[in-house]
Motif scaffolding. Structure first.
Motif, mmCIF file in Angstrom:
data_model
loop_
_atom_site.group_PDB
_atom_site.id
_atom_site.type_symbol
_atom_site.label_atom_id
_atom_site.label_comp_id
_atom_site.label_asym_id
_atom_site.label_seq_id
_atom_site.Cartn_x
_atom_site.Cartn_y
_atom_site.Cartn_z
ATOM 1 N N ARG A 1 -67.226 -20.391 32.681
ATOM 2 C CA ARG A 1 -66.139 -21.333 32.957
ATOM 3 C C ARG A 1 -64.867 -20.537 33.239
ATOM 4 O O ARG A 1 -64.210 -20.083 32.315
ATOM 5 C CB ARG A 1 -65.902 -22.258 31.768
ATOM 6 C CG ARG A 1 -67.044 -23.189 31.478
ATOM 7 C CD ARG A 1 -66.735 -24.038 30.249
ATOM 8 N NE ARG A 1 -67.836 -24.902 29.967
ATOM 9 C CZ ARG A 1 -67.898 -26.181 30.321
ATOM 10 N NH1 ARG A 1 -66.898 -26.730 30.960
ATOM 11 N NH2 ARG A 1 -68.941 -26.913 30.029
ATOM 12 N N PRO A 2 -64.536 -20.374 34.518
ATOM 13 C CA PRO A 2 -63.319 -19.614 34.831
ATOM 14 C C PRO A 2 -62.073 -20.495 34.739
ATOM 15 O O PRO A 2 -62.074 -21.644 35.154
ATOM 16 C CB PRO A 2 -63.555 -19.158 36.263
ATOM 17 C CG PRO A 2 -64.469 -20.181 36.841
ATOM 18 C CD PRO A 2 -65.305 -20.689 35.699
ATOM 19 N N ASN A 3 -61.053 -19.960 34.144
ATOM 20 C CA ASN A 3 -59.727 -20.549 34.140
ATOM 21 C C ASN A 3 -58.774 -19.376 34.391
ATOM 22 O O ASN A 3 -58.004 -19.000 33.528
ATOM 23 C CB ASN A 3 -59.450 -21.247 32.807
ATOM 24 C CG ASN A 3 -58.136 -21.995 32.827
ATOM 25 O OD1 ASN A 3 -57.488 -22.112 33.853
ATOM 26 N ND2 ASN A 3 -57.728 -22.484 31.673
ATOM 27 N N SER A 4 -58.944 -18.786 35.566
ATOM 28 C CA SER A 4 -58.303 -17.517 35.855
ATOM 29 C C SER A 4 -58.184 -17.338 37.359
ATOM 30 O O SER A 4 -58.891 -17.980 38.124
ATOM 31 C CB SER A 4 -59.184 -16.403 35.265
ATOM 32 O OG SER A 4 -58.811 -15.156 35.744
ATOM 33 N N ASN A 5 -57.304 -16.424 37.763
ATOM 34 C CA ASN A 5 -57.257 -16.072 39.183
ATOM 35 C C ASN A 5 -58.219 -14.927 39.484
ATOM 36 O O ASN A 5 -58.286 -14.450 40.594
ATOM 37 C CB ASN A 5 -55.828 -15.738 39.629
ATOM 38 C CG ASN A 5 -55.226 -14.572 38.887
ATOM 39 O OD1 ASN A 5 -55.817 -14.023 37.961
ATOM 40 N ND2 ASN A 5 -54.022 -14.191 39.278
ATOM 41 N N VAL A 6 -59.003 -14.489 38.492
ATOM 42 C CA VAL A 6 -60.055 -13.498 38.693
ATOM 43 C C VAL A 6 -61.314 -14.258 39.095
ATOM 44 O O VAL A 6 -61.787 -15.123 38.372
ATOM 45 C CB VAL A 6 -60.308 -12.681 37.404
ATOM 46 C CG1 VAL A 6 -61.440 -11.703 37.609
ATOM 47 C CG2 VAL A 6 -59.039 -11.964 36.979
ATOM 48 N N GLY B 1 -54.556 -12.930 35.590
ATOM 49 C CA GLY B 1 -54.213 -13.695 34.402
ATOM 50 C C GLY B 1 -55.220 -14.798 34.161
ATOM 51 O O GLY B 1 -55.926 -15.214 35.070
ATOM 52 N N GLY B 2 -55.302 -15.227 32.914
ATOM 53 C CA GLY B 2 -56.191 -16.322 32.566
ATOM 54 C C GLY B 2 -57.368 -15.854 31.743
ATOM 55 O O GLY B 2 -57.322 -14.813 31.090
ATOM 56 N N LYS B 3 -58.448 -16.650 31.787
ATOM 57 C CA LYS B 3 -59.621 -16.320 30.985
ATOM 58 C C LYS B 3 -60.879 -16.866 31.639
ATOM 59 O O LYS B 3 -60.818 -17.763 32.482
ATOM 60 C CB LYS B 3 -59.488 -16.889 29.574
ATOM 61 C CG LYS B 3 -59.465 -18.408 29.556
ATOM 62 C CD LYS B 3 -59.243 -18.948 28.177
ATOM 63 C CE LYS B 3 -59.176 -20.457 28.272
ATOM 64 N NZ LYS B 3 -58.583 -21.106 27.194
ATOM 65 N N ILE B 4 -61.994 -16.293 31.259
ATOM 66 C CA ILE B 4 -63.309 -16.784 31.662
ATOM 67 C C ILE B 4 -64.135 -16.898 30.385
ATOM 68 O O ILE B 4 -64.200 -15.946 29.597
ATOM 69 C CB ILE B 4 -64.002 -15.842 32.664
ATOM 70 C CG1 ILE B 4 -63.218 -15.803 33.979
ATOM 71 C CG2 ILE B 4 -65.446 -16.280 32.919
ATOM 72 C CD1 ILE B 4 -63.760 -14.831 35.003
ATOM 73 N N VAL C 1 -63.299 -14.015 27.810
ATOM 74 C CA VAL C 1 -62.749 -12.813 28.428
ATOM 75 C C VAL C 1 -61.335 -13.155 28.889
ATOM 76 O O VAL C 1 -61.146 -14.067 29.707
ATOM 77 C CB VAL C 1 -63.617 -12.352 29.617
ATOM 78 C CG1 VAL C 1 -63.060 -11.075 30.219
ATOM 79 C CG2 VAL C 1 -65.064 -12.168 29.191
ATOM 80 N N ASN C 2 -60.345 -12.455 28.342
ATOM 81 C CA ASN C 2 -58.940 -12.718 28.656
ATOM 82 C C ASN C 2 -58.395 -11.636 29.574
ATOM 83 O O ASN C 2 -58.677 -10.450 29.373
ATOM 84 C CB ASN C 2 -58.113 -12.766 27.361
ATOM 85 C CG ASN C 2 -58.576 -13.863 26.439
ATOM 86 O OD1 ASN C 2 -58.606 -15.023 26.806
ATOM 87 N ND2 ASN C 2 -58.965 -13.496 25.229
ATOM 88 N N PHE C 3 -57.617 -12.057 30.548
ATOM 89 C CA PHE C 3 -57.009 -11.136 31.507
ATOM 90 C C PHE C 3 -55.495 -11.198 31.386
ATOM 91 O O PHE C 3 -54.904 -12.268 31.442
ATOM 92 C CB PHE C 3 -57.392 -11.517 32.941
ATOM 93 C CG PHE C 3 -58.876 -11.561 33.157
ATOM 94 C CD1 PHE C 3 -59.586 -10.402 33.394
ATOM 95 C CD2 PHE C 3 -59.549 -12.763 33.111
ATOM 96 C CE1 PHE C 3 -60.954 -10.440 33.584
ATOM 97 C CE2 PHE C 3 -60.913 -12.816 33.307
ATOM 98 C CZ PHE C 3 -61.622 -11.652 33.547
ATOM 99 N N GLU C 4 -54.885 -10.031 31.225
ATOM 100 C CA GLU C 4 -53.427 -9.910 31.243
ATOM 101 C C GLU C 4 -53.114 -8.689 32.094
ATOM 102 O O GLU C 4 -53.149 -7.568 31.598
ATOM 103 C CB GLU C 4 -52.879 -9.742 29.831
ATOM 104 C CG GLU C 4 -53.074 -10.964 28.963
ATOM 105 C CD GLU C 4 -52.595 -10.732 27.538
ATOM 106 O OE1 GLU C 4 -51.810 -9.783 27.301
ATOM 107 O OE2 GLU C 4 -53.012 -11.492 26.664
ATOM 108 N N GLY C 5 -52.849 -8.928 33.373
ATOM 109 C CA GLY C 5 -52.668 -7.809 34.294
ATOM 110 C C GLY C 5 -53.985 -7.089 34.461
ATOM 111 O O GLY C 5 -54.998 -7.696 34.731
ATOM 112 N N LYS C 6 -53.992 -5.768 34.229
ATOM 113 C CA LYS C 6 -55.247 -5.013 34.318
ATOM 114 C C LYS C 6 -55.945 -4.915 32.972
ATOM 115 O O LYS C 6 -57.024 -4.349 32.876
ATOM 116 C CB LYS C 6 -54.981 -3.624 34.866
ATOM 117 C CG LYS C 6 -54.633 -3.650 36.335
ATOM 118 C CD LYS C 6 -54.743 -2.284 36.924
ATOM 119 C CE LYS C 6 -54.608 -2.397 38.421
ATOM 120 N NZ LYS C 6 -55.216 -1.307 39.111
ATOM 121 N N LYS C 7 -55.352 -5.472 31.926
ATOM 122 C CA LYS C 7 -55.950 -5.423 30.583
ATOM 123 C C LYS C 7 -56.974 -6.545 30.438
ATOM 124 O O LYS C 7 -56.703 -7.695 30.762
ATOM 125 C CB LYS C 7 -54.866 -5.562 29.525
ATOM 126 C CG LYS C 7 -55.392 -5.416 28.123
ATOM 127 C CD LYS C 7 -54.274 -5.486 27.115
ATOM 128 C CE LYS C 7 -54.865 -5.342 25.741
ATOM 129 N NZ LYS C 7 -54.553 -6.421 24.880
#
Length: 148
Positions: free
Chosen positions: A96-101, A75-78, A135-141
């Motif tokens: 700039r990461p704001n994500s758990n990726v 989840g989150g975004k970079i 780049v947005n993360f929602e699960g594997k999407k």
């Protein structure tokens, strides 16, 4: 006692604020564009820089890179900043990461610099510009938004 307590609360507030600061990864100095790569950058242009390649699309190119890093609960975004020269050569210079990726950001830089872009146009001439991708993360999407 109030002074002592106030001092402790002040220090706690400062440290809490410092922990909320975004991490910034400076990925490249972009010196392949000369000694001052960020001189003469157009922020507002008549036509923004565009991803030049049809296959892969920008979104599928980024999705393929992050495929190995996303998990079920990602989840989150970079936010990725790219300097695009007037010839269309890219230079990924900041993330700039704001994500758990948590990818390898140097590998991301190499990955993003694989393909050329169509340069931005101002007064009918190609110009150096900056492209910002979220780049947005929602699960594997994985989804990509181009910020102007």
């Amino acid at each position: 006692m109030k002074t002592y307590l106030s001092s402790i609360l002040f220090i706690v507030a400062i440290s809490a604020n410092a922990q909320q600061q975004q991490e910034v990864y400076k990925l490249d100095s972009c010196l392949q564009f000369g000694a001052n790569p960020f001189d003469d950058i157009y922020v507002r242009v008549q036509q923004t820089a565009k991803w030049k390649t049809k296959k892969p699309s920008l979104e599928s190119h980024i999705e393929k890179f992050f495929d190995q890093y996303t998990q079920k609960k990602a989840g989150g975004k970079i936010t990725i900043s790219i300097l695009i020269d007037k010839t269309g050569k890219p230079c990924t210079y900041e993330a700039r990461p704001n994500s758990n990726v948590r990818p390898d950001f140097q590998q991301l830089r190499i990955w993003m610099n694989q393909y050329d872009w169509e340069p931005a146009i101002q007064n009918g001439q190609p110009v150096r510009s900056i492209k910002i991708l979220q780049v947005n993360f929602e699960g594997k999407k994985v989804s990509v938004v181009e910020l102007d």
